[in-house]
Design an enzyme around this catalytic site. Structure first.
Site, PDB file in Angstrom:
ATOM      1  N   HIS A 302      -0.638  -2.311   5.173  1.00  0.00           N
ATOM      2  CA  HIS A 302      -1.855  -2.334   4.376  1.00  0.00           C
ATOM      3  C   HIS A 302      -2.840  -1.342   4.984  1.00  0.00           C
ATOM      4  CE1 HIS A 302      -0.698  -5.780   1.999  1.00  0.00           C
ATOM      5  NE2 HIS A 302      -0.506  -6.527   3.075  1.00  0.00           N
ATOM      6  N   CYS A 345      -1.186   1.947  -0.687  1.00  0.00           N
ATOM      7  CA  CYS A 345      -2.097   2.432  -1.720  1.00  0.00           C
ATOM      8  C   CYS A 345      -3.138   3.345  -1.106  1.00  0.00           C
ATOM      9  CB  CYS A 345      -2.807   1.265  -2.406  1.00  0.00           C
ATOM     10  SG  CYS A 345      -1.730   0.272  -3.436  1.00  0.00           S
TER      11      CYS A 345
END
Length: 459
Positions: A302, A345
């Site tokens: 993450h 992301c």
């Protein structure tokens, strides 16, 4: 290898017939490159390749058990591997336990369900899409499926053509494909991070086909064994369980499979805190790479803007990680390619799906700010799962869309001596075509490579 294990594989191979070998090869296509399987003509060679790929071993027989279960050789499962149909059914209900993909299971099941007349009908309806030599009377349905895959007619996330064909005479089987597609509409996890470094792109000039490879100095040297380290930093279990990254283990296994095959010294570190991520990268930048050709690093985690998160929620700046491998900070890799692939992301925005028209009514323009060349950061390639501000997607069951596509393309195109930039472009194309929860994903390549990077495939 123990004598008992060798004897076990011999006895199983002796019991398998030609059609069963073809089925085993087809079911193993997600784990063994097609070209390698095509060269196999007898069961012993197939089992040897599974050993080479670390798919089976004296203490690791589950994949072999699953294969025998899938082709209905329960007799071999019971007599030689101490298992049973009921035990395998229980095992395969465990999430993530099956190693044969649902896609392969589906196609194999369809091939089994089709009658000889059905197969002739499929071949007839494919005459305009496949060469006649691939549709001869003796071609099995599995061989036809393989040719359809090779020609891009079917793939895991696009079975439209096959459905249209089966709808005409076997609507019952078409419904099985519908059910498979419904099952694939699972929750995709999202990861957020933005990559901050602006690095110049130096596309190599293209001459006549193959000419660039003949010119001295236009290809990075890849002659050592191992070629270099392939470092994988894979964060799976976080301090806060809600952030656990299910599916990332499959990404790690896929990368290890490919880079071991490409003769890299492959090392995976799991569940690192933020500080440890930086320390591990720093440690590898200080190693002696003089007898190596390249360095490859995969980071799965993450993150947030400009940073990667450790499992303790502490962040490390991505630019600090890449900068460990500049010519100044890692002189033994100066002039050699450094590759960073980051699955995460770069924001929280969904990438919209838009209709594409065949032409446009106005002129096309490209606006770009000139980038400053940074020689100290030459020979670096960064592959990102998505462009700035947008989401990337990861399946809890099969791994991330981007990494799985990359590994598949490398297995397919490295033997054809495609350079890494071209392979990543193919990945961009494939990922961009997919519909993900009604959205799109667009990966990004950033490069200061000065030559072609071609991974040599061992003969």
């Amino acid at each position: 290898m123990s004598t008992e294990f060798h004897k076990l594989l011999f006895e199983i191979s002796e019991a398998l017939v030609t059609d069963e070998l073809a089925a085993l090869k087809f079911l193993s296509l997600d784990h063994v490159p097609r070209r390698k399987l095509e060269a196999i003509h007898e069961p012993k060679a197939f089992l040897e390749v599974l050993q080479e790929k670390d798919m089976i071993g004296a203490g690791n027989l589950f994949f072999l058990k699953e294969l025998l279960y899938r082709i209905h050789r329960i007799d071999l499962l019971t007599a030689h591997l101490g298992s049973s149909r009921e035990e395998m059914e229980r095992e395969l209900q465990v999430l993530g336990r099956a190693q044969v993909s649902a896609y392969r299971q589906l196609l194999y099941g369809i091939a089994e369900d089709l009658t000889s007349e059905d197969v002739r009908s499929v071949k007839f309806l494919l005459q305009k899409q496949l060469p006649k030599t691939k549709l001869q009377e003796n071609a099995s349905m599995l061989q036809v499926f393989l040719e359809m895959e090779i020609n891009g007619i079917i793939k895991e996330d696009n079975l439209t053509v096959l459905k249209d064909i089966l709808q005409r005479f076997r609507a019952d089987i078409k419904k099985k494909i519908d059910a498979y597609e419904e099952g694939k509409k699972e929750n995709y996890s999202r990861e957020e991070v933005r990559y901050p470094v602006s690095v110049s792109v130096y596309p190599e000039e293209q001459g006549a086909e193959g000419e660039a490879e003949k010119q001295h100095g236009k290809i990075y040297k890849m002659k050592n064994n191992p070629h270099g380290y392939c470092l994988i930093l894979n964060n799976h279990i976080f301090r806060n369980p809600r952030y656990n990254r299910e599916g990332t283990l499959q990404d790690g296994e896929a990368v290890k499979r490919v880079f071991k095959w490409l003769q890299f010294e492959t090392v995976e570190y799991m569940d690192l805190e933020g500080k440890k991520i930086y320390e591990t990268i720093k440690e590898y930048s200080k190693k002696d790479h003089r007898n190596m050709d390249c360095f490859v690093c995969f980071i799965f985690s993450h993150g947030e803007k400009d940073k990667i998160k450790g499992v303790d929620d502490e962040c490390v700046n991505i630019d600090d990680l890449v900068s460990c491998f500049t010519g100044t900070n890692c002189p033994s890799l100066a002039g050699k390619p450094k590759v960073f692939i980051i699955q995460a992301c770069q924001g929280s925005v969904r990438h919209p799906s838009v209709a594409v028209e065949s032409d446009c009514s106005g002129p096309l323009e490209v606006d770009a700010s000139p980038l400053t060349s940074i020689p100290d950061k030459a020979d670096i390639l960064i592959g990102m799962a998505t462009v700035e501000d947008y989401l990337s997607y990861r399946s809890r069951r099969t791994g991330s869309v981007y990494i799985q596509s990359l590994c598949e393309k490398m297995e397919l195109l490295c033997p054809q001596r495609e350079d890494l930039a071209a392979i990543l472009t193919e990945v961009n194309n494939e990922v961009a075509k997919r519909e993900l929860e009604g959205s799109k994903q667009m990966p990004k390549i950033t490069s200061t490579l000065l030559k072609k990077l071609i991974f040599e495939v061992p003969q």
